[in-house]
Every structure is written in C-alpha cells, then in structure tokens.
Design a protein around this motif. Structure first.
Motif, PDB file in Angstrom:
ATOM      1  N   TYR A  68     -38.545 -96.053  52.842  1.00 40.22           N
ATOM      2  CA  TYR A  68     -37.280 -96.775  53.007  1.00 40.22           C
ATOM      3  C   TYR A  68     -36.454 -96.248  54.184  1.00 40.22           C
ATOM      4  O   TYR A  68     -35.420 -96.801  54.506  1.00 40.22           O
ATOM      5  CB  TYR A  68     -36.444 -96.633  51.715  1.00 40.22           C
ATOM      6  CG  TYR A  68     -36.371 -95.185  51.262  1.00 40.22           C
ATOM      7  CD1 TYR A  68     -35.443 -94.317  51.813  1.00 40.22           C
ATOM      8  CD2 TYR A  68     -37.300 -94.682  50.348  1.00 40.22           C
ATOM      9  CE1 TYR A  68     -35.434 -92.986  51.453  1.00 40.22           C
ATOM     10  CE2 TYR A  68     -37.286 -93.349  49.971  1.00 40.22           C
ATOM     11  CZ  TYR A  68     -36.346 -92.506  50.534  1.00 40.22           C
ATOM     12  OH  TYR A  68     -36.347 -91.186  50.200  1.00 40.22           O
ATOM     13  N   SER A  96     -29.666 -84.378  58.157  1.00 41.73           N
ATOM     14  CA  SER A  96     -30.787 -84.095  59.043  1.00 41.73           C
ATOM     15  C   SER A  96     -32.087 -84.507  58.378  1.00 41.73           C
ATOM     16  O   SER A  96     -32.207 -84.480  57.154  1.00 41.73           O
ATOM     17  CB  SER A  96     -30.808 -82.584  59.330  1.00 41.73           C
ATOM     18  OG  SER A  96     -32.027 -82.236  59.915  1.00 41.73           O
ATOM     19  N   GLU A 132     -33.178 -90.123  45.203  1.00 39.19           N
ATOM     20  CA  GLU A 132     -33.809 -91.384  45.645  1.00 39.19           C
ATOM     21  C   GLU A 132     -34.231 -92.178  44.411  1.00 39.19           C
ATOM     22  O   GLU A 132     -33.648 -93.192  44.121  1.00 39.19           O
ATOM     23  CB  GLU A 132     -34.993 -91.169  46.615  1.00 39.19           C
ATOM     24  CG  GLU A 132     -34.816 -90.038  47.643  1.00 39.19           C
ATOM     25  CD  GLU A 132     -33.636 -90.206  48.600  1.00 39.19           C
ATOM     26  OE1 GLU A 132     -32.842 -91.133  48.441  1.00 39.19           O
ATOM     27  OE2 GLU A 132     -33.476 -89.358  49.498  1.00 39.19           O
ATOM     28  N   LYS A 142     -41.701 -83.880  50.973  1.00 41.48           N
ATOM     29  CA  LYS A 142     -40.853 -84.585  50.001  1.00 41.48           C
ATOM     30  C   LYS A 142     -41.677 -85.302  48.933  1.00 41.48           C
ATOM     31  O   LYS A 142     -41.131 -85.781  47.934  1.00 41.48           O
ATOM     32  CB  LYS A 142     -39.931 -85.564  50.749  1.00 41.48           C
ATOM     33  CG  LYS A 142     -38.756 -86.046  49.919  1.00 41.48           C
ATOM     34  CD  LYS A 142     -37.689 -86.711  50.767  1.00 41.48           C
ATOM     35  CE  LYS A 142     -36.633 -87.394  49.928  1.00 41.48           C
ATOM     36  NZ  LYS A 142     -35.561 -87.963  50.742  1.00 41.48           N
ATOM     37  N   LYS A 165     -30.382 -99.983  52.629  1.00 44.64           N
ATOM     38  CA  LYS A 165     -29.855-100.868  53.656  1.00 44.64           C
ATOM     39  C   LYS A 165     -30.924-101.190  54.677  1.00 44.64           C
ATOM     40  O   LYS A 165     -31.906-100.476  54.832  1.00 44.64           O
ATOM     41  CB  LYS A 165     -28.715-100.147  54.413  1.00 44.64           C
ATOM     42  CG  LYS A 165     -27.502 -99.862  53.586  1.00 44.64           C
ATOM     43  CD  LYS A 165     -26.616-101.063  53.413  1.00 44.64           C
ATOM     44  CE  LYS A 165     -26.169-101.639  54.740  1.00 44.64           C
ATOM     45  NZ  LYS A 165     -25.372-102.844  54.581  1.00 44.64           N
ATOM     46  N   ARG A 186     -22.088 -97.707  53.798  1.00 44.46           N
ATOM     47  CA  ARG A 186     -23.199 -98.634  53.563  1.00 44.46           C
ATOM     48  C   ARG A 186     -22.656 -99.919  52.934  1.00 44.46           C
ATOM     49  O   ARG A 186     -23.262-100.974  53.026  1.00 44.46           O
ATOM     50  CB  ARG A 186     -24.216 -98.029  52.582  1.00 44.46           C
ATOM     51  CG  ARG A 186     -25.069 -96.890  53.130  1.00 44.46           C
ATOM     52  CD  ARG A 186     -25.944 -96.343  52.019  1.00 44.46           C
ATOM     53  NE  ARG A 186     -26.769 -95.233  52.424  1.00 44.46           N
ATOM     54  CZ  ARG A 186     -26.376 -93.966  52.413  1.00 44.46           C
ATOM     55  NH1 ARG A 186     -25.156 -93.654  52.040  1.00 44.46           N
ATOM     56  NH2 ARG A 186     -27.201 -93.005  52.784  1.00 44.46           N
ATOM     57  N   GLN A 223     -29.494 -94.354  61.210  1.00 47.18           N
ATOM     58  CA  GLN A 223     -30.318 -94.263  60.000  1.00 47.18           C
ATOM     59  C   GLN A 223     -30.304 -95.569  59.215  1.00 47.18           C
ATOM     60  O   GLN A 223     -31.282 -95.947  58.608  1.00 47.18           O
ATOM     61  CB  GLN A 223     -29.882 -93.105  59.099  1.00 47.18           C
ATOM     62  CG  GLN A 223     -31.004 -92.788  58.113  1.00 47.18           C
ATOM     63  CD  GLN A 223     -30.551 -91.976  56.932  1.00 47.18           C
ATOM     64  OE1 GLN A 223     -29.383 -91.816  56.672  1.00 47.18           O
ATOM     65  NE2 GLN A 223     -31.530 -91.448  56.216  1.00 47.18           N
TER      66      GLN A 223
HETATM   67  N1  SAM Z   1     -33.580 -85.674  54.859  1.00 47.42           N
HETATM   68  C1  SAM Z   1     -32.812 -85.319  53.711  1.00 47.42           C
HETATM   69  C2  SAM Z   1     -33.595 -85.603  52.454  1.00 47.42           C
HETATM   70  O1  SAM Z   1     -34.753 -85.901  52.564  1.00 47.42           O
HETATM   71  O2  SAM Z   1     -33.040 -85.573  51.381  1.00 47.42           O
HETATM   72  C3  SAM Z   1     -31.474 -85.990  53.591  1.00 47.42           C
HETATM   73  C4  SAM Z   1     -30.855 -86.637  54.734  1.00 47.42           C
HETATM   74  S1  SAM Z   1     -31.017 -88.376  54.741  1.00 47.42           S
HETATM   75  C5  SAM Z   1     -30.390 -88.421  56.365  1.00 47.42           C
HETATM   76  C6  SAM Z   1     -29.761 -88.916  53.646  1.00 47.42           C
HETATM   77  C7  SAM Z   1     -30.061 -90.048  52.698  1.00 47.42           C
HETATM   78  O3  SAM Z   1     -30.065 -91.295  53.348  1.00 47.42           O
HETATM   79  C8  SAM Z   1     -31.385 -90.035  51.984  1.00 47.42           C
HETATM   80  O4  SAM Z   1     -31.398 -89.128  50.929  1.00 47.42           O
HETATM   81  C9  SAM Z   1     -31.527 -91.479  51.532  1.00 47.42           C
HETATM   82  O5  SAM Z   1     -31.095 -91.653  50.199  1.00 47.42           O
HETATM   83  C10 SAM Z   1     -30.586 -92.247  52.458  1.00 47.42           C
HETATM   84  N2  SAM Z   1     -31.307 -93.317  53.168  1.00 47.42           N
HETATM   85  C11 SAM Z   1     -32.486 -93.240  53.812  1.00 47.42           C
HETATM   86  N3  SAM Z   1     -32.857 -94.448  54.260  1.00 47.42           N
HETATM   87  C12 SAM Z   1     -31.889 -95.317  53.902  1.00 47.42           C
HETATM   88  C13 SAM Z   1     -31.713 -96.739  54.057  1.00 47.42           C
HETATM   89  N4  SAM Z   1     -32.594 -97.494  54.670  1.00 47.42           N
HETATM   90  N5  SAM Z   1     -30.592 -97.294  53.524  1.00 47.42           N
HETATM   91  C14 SAM Z   1     -29.673 -96.545  52.900  1.00 47.42           C
HETATM   92  N6  SAM Z   1     -29.780 -95.217  52.728  1.00 47.42           N
HETATM   93  C15 SAM Z   1     -30.880 -94.605  53.213  1.00 47.42           C
END
Ligand code: SAM
Length: 482
Positions: A112, A151, A211, A227, A290, A330, A369
């Motif tokens: 995702y 990150s 998640e 992960k 999203k 979001r 992101q």
């Molecule tokens: N990399 C870290 C991890 O793996 O937990 C966290 C950082 S990530 C930048 C933050 C969060 O963005 C993720 O835990 C996920 O839930 C969310 N995220 C990722 N893809 C997304 C999407 N397409 N739409 C909305 N939220 C998203």
C-alpha cells in the motif's frame, strides 16, 4: 492453537485471532440487544469525581457491540458521549503538529506504500543535516512546535544513527522565536537497544502503526523485507517500553482489512499495554489508505465510508477515553470537522508528505507518501479550529515536565486540565498569534484567549497565565508553561 492472554508478551496471544472472531460473533448476536447497549453506553459516560471526571472505558467486546449496533438513536448517543469524554479529559483544546519526512529509502515491500522497494519510478531522497535544518526553519516559520518524524526502513541509508542525528539537529535549531519542542518518531519496529537510544535522544511519542492486526493479511501485505515479521512488528511497543519509552502511539491503516476486525485488535492492543505496563497508548491514530504514486487505494477492497469511519472514531474514544486521538491531513476538511466532535484531540496542519517538501514553493508530488486531502495552510487550520470553538494548542509541556506514561494519565483524570493544559494552550497559542499568524487569525485568537482565560478556576494560575501572555505580546520571552 494460541490462547488469548492480554498479559502475554507473545503477539498471537495478546492479539488473539480466535478471541477476535468470538468478539465479532458476540457483537453480531448483541447488536440489537437494547438493554445491553444501554448498559454499555452508561458505562462509557464520564462520571464526575471530585474536580475531575472518571471514564471507565470499555472492553474490546463491549465496544465491538456498539460498533455493530446500527440503531440510529443509539449511534447518536455514541457520538454524544464521545464528545463528552473528549471535553471531560481534554477540554476544547486541539493539539497541532506536522510530519517531517526524512528519507523515503525503504527495503520493505508494503503493497500500500509508494516507498516500497520495487517502486523504481519514485525518486529516492534522504535529507542531509543541512536540509533537515532548512526544513525545520520552514516549519518553525509556519509556527510549528511539535513534529512527527517519518522515515522508510533501510539500515544502510537510514540507520538509527541517522535518525538520532536528525533528532539532534531538529532540537538544536532556534530560528527567530521558533523552536521544535517535541519530536515524535514514526519509524519501523526496532530493537530494545535502539528504543533506549531514541528515549535518550528525548523523543516524545514513539508511533508505529500496526497497519493490520490480521496476521495472514499482514503477511500478504508485507511480502518482503524486515516488516514481513508480524510478531516482531506487533511486539514492538513492548520493546519500546522496555527501552524506557512510556508514550507509545498505536494506529491501524484502515482500508486494508475488515474494520471490525481491526477495531477489536486495536482495543486488545491497548488492553495489553495497560495489563503489562500499567499504561495504555498515549495516542491512537486513525489513518485511511490513500492514493499515492504506484498505489491505487481501490486495490484494497475494505475501504470504509466516511460515516462508518466517524462511528469507528467515536467508538475508539468511548473505549480508550484517556488516549490522545489523531487525525491527519489524509482526511478532508469536511471529515476532520466532524471528527473533531467525536473525540479527536490532535490534528496535523500545513502538512507536506514529501522528503524536503517544506522548503519548496509549490507542493511537490514526486517523493510524496500519499495525497494530502486537507491542503490548507497552518494559519487556515488554526483559524478554522477557533471558528469552530476549539483552542489550537502548541503545548509540549507534559513530557518536558516529566508527565509521561501513567503520570500523564493521572493528570488527565485529575481535573487539573483547566489549571494546567488550558493555560498552556492559551500561552502557546499567543506565541503563535504574535509570531506567525495573519491579521485575521490574530484578531480571532486574541478574542478567544480573553474569553478562555476566564475559565481557569485557580485565581493564581489565571493571574500568572495572563501576565505571561502580556509578556509574550510585549517581549521576545517565550516557552512559559505550567
Ligand atoms: N516506515 C515506518 C514503518 O514501517 O512503520 C513508518 C513510516 S511510514 C512513513 C508511516 C505510515 O504511513 C505507515 O505506517 C502507513 O500506515 C502509512 N501509509 C503508507 N502508505 C500509505 C498510503 N498509501 N495511504 C495512507 N497512509 C499510508
């Protein structure tokens, strides 16, 4: 077969699949059981105790019955009680923050997320310390005091030393009257040793979204990379607490799995933290999947309507009354407006989800992101909050005064919010208005502060707060707090 045990440290025992299935069955059987629903609603309602309120919260089973109940009149009650709880514990304050993306290098395969390893068309970028400083100055110039750093997971490009160096840089920048006073951290699950290092670096909350709590789906959605390990990810908060971090933030990425399953799992996680560590989650976030580069949210067929999302938010507030609840950009302004009445206590504002986004004139999309639905400036968000009766707060006092973990929870329950958090919110709002606000926002803000000062019960506190506010307006003195 694993047996359900909230006190266990094993993921499949504290987030137990069979217990969730049983819970959903129980909720279905009782979703029109008026007597039980009324009893649960009554249990959730805040009760006056001394100067404060006590909210008992709900078990994952009780809250799941409410979530399943579709009687409009009972749903109305849920919304009403959610707002009552929010006001009882948090008053009309809404805390503001912004995310800061440090690096989108990532070795995971999350289906995702556009940062997944196989995405070859997204430019990879990692901020240098000079770039971190520039982003921080841009964020300070907007008026932010609290950040959540984000990150991807990549031990070569973004090792823990890099994250620690960035935290140091962020705290060291004092531009004009600005300062970032609380850095929350949203990075991948890591070791106790690394959590200790983050704790020693003075972070606020450690945030990690689960998640999905559904193990099989989790493994499918995270096919490759570190992960992929469900247990390691799910047990991360226990390691964080072992490493000395008392404030942890939970979240589910709604849309990946069936929301009722996620809801029960999330509440079981909160119950587990209470049972083992004596303190539940400091925050709960409610992100929804999203659209993003290389990602089509329609590919996940568990998306939920705005109405159900709002009900879900209210039910989380009923079940975990003391937790801070976060909604990000979001969501659209319209959805966020409704959620502010259903228990949300923190919102992001003026966010950019790209690496290096705050220093660019135009909102960049290439390293983003996800699409940001609420694209208003921080000033717009601050003004909108006030126009809707909420006090925008830039306060970061609690953890700096050592009020973390259970000490924060006691403050919440003691009724001292009006003598402590409320004046802190007004003083930090004054800082914002003097240093960063537009004329229109400033005028609305000063009026609100005048009215809100009268709500401080302790005359001494009221007088000190007023004096500090005058000082902020007439000098460069900043960072007063109770
Ligand atoms: N990399 C870290 C991890 O793996 O937990 C966290 C950082 S990530 C930048 C933050 C969060 O963005 C993720 O835990 C996920 O839930 C969310 N995220 C990722 N893809 C997304 C999407 N397409 N739409 C909305 N939220 C998203």
């Amino acid at each position: 077969m694993a047996v359900y045990d909230p006190r266990s440290l094993k993921a499949d025992e504290f987030i137990n699949h069979e217990e969730i299935e049983e819970t959903l069955k129980y909720a279905d059987e009782n979703r029109h059981n008026i007597e039980l629903i009324d009893e649960i609603l009554e249990k959730a309602r805040p009760k006056k105790r001394g100067n404060g309120y006590v909210c008992s919260g709900l078990t994952h089973r009780e809250a799941s019955v409410l979530l399943a109940c579709d009687i409009p009149e009972k749903e109305e009650k849920m919304f009403e009680i959610a707002e009552e709880i929010k006001l009882a514990y948090y008053g009309n304050r809404i805390v503001l923050f912004a995310p800061l993306y440090l690096s989108n290098y990532c070795i995971n395969g999350c289906l995702y997320c556009p940062y997944h390893l196989k995405n070859k068309h997204i430019p990879r970028k990692k901020l240098t310390q000079e770039e971190v400083a520039k982003e921080v100055i841009a964020l300070q110039d907007m008026g932010h005091k609290r950040l959540a750093i984000e990150s991807g997971e990549d031990p070569v490009n973004n090792p823990i030393e890099y994250i620690l160096e960035c935290i140091d840089t962020i705290y060291s920048i004092k531009h004009k009257n600005g300062a970032i006073r609380r850095v929350n951290v949203n990075i991948a699950a890591t070791t106790v040793e690394n959590y200790k290092k983050l704790h020693d670096a003075g972070i606020g909350t450690y945030i990690l979204f689960q998640e999905t709590y559904h193990k099989d789906s989790y493994e499918e959605l995270h096919p490759t990379g570190p992960k992929h390990d469900y247990a390691y990810h799910t047990e991360a908060m226990d390691r964080a607490m072992e490493g000395g971090i008392d404030d942890v933030g939970l979240g589910v990425l709604f849309g990946l799995e069936k929301y009722r399953y996620e809801f029960a799992g999330l509440l079981m996680h909160a119950e587990h933290l209470e049972a083992v560590h004596g303190v539940g989650p400091h925050t709960i976030s409610v992100p929804r999947v999203k659209k993003a580069e290389d990602i089509d949210p329609d590919a996940f067929d568990n998306s939920i309507s705005d109405e159900m999302f709002e009900k879900l938010t209210a039910c989380i507030r009923l079940a975990v009354p003391y937790t801070g609840m976060i909604v990000s950009t979001r969501e659209t302004e319209e959805v966020r407006s409704k959620m502010l009445r259903l228990g949300i206590s923190q919102v992001s504002g003026g966010s950019r989800t790209s690496v290096g986004g705050y220093t660019q004139e135009e909102r960049p999309h290439d390293t983003e992101q996800f699409d940001v639905s609420d694209q208003r400036t921080l000033d717009d968000v601050v003004r909108w909050l006030m126009q809707n009766g909420h006090i925008p707060s830039f306060c970061t006092a609690c953890y700096r005064a050592g009020r973390t973990g259970d000490r924060f929870m006691s403050l919440c329950k003691s009724g001292q919010i009006l003598n402590c958090c409320h004046p802190n919110a007004l003083m930090t709002l004054t800082e914002y208005l003097v240093d960063y606000a537009s004329e229109e926002t400033r005028a609305i803000g000063y009026k609100m502060i005048e009215d809100e000062l009268n709500k401080i019960p302790n005359p001494k506190v009221k007088e000190t707060a007023l004096q500090n506010i005058i000082d902020i307006k007439n000098s460069n003195r900043r960072d007063f707090r109770f």
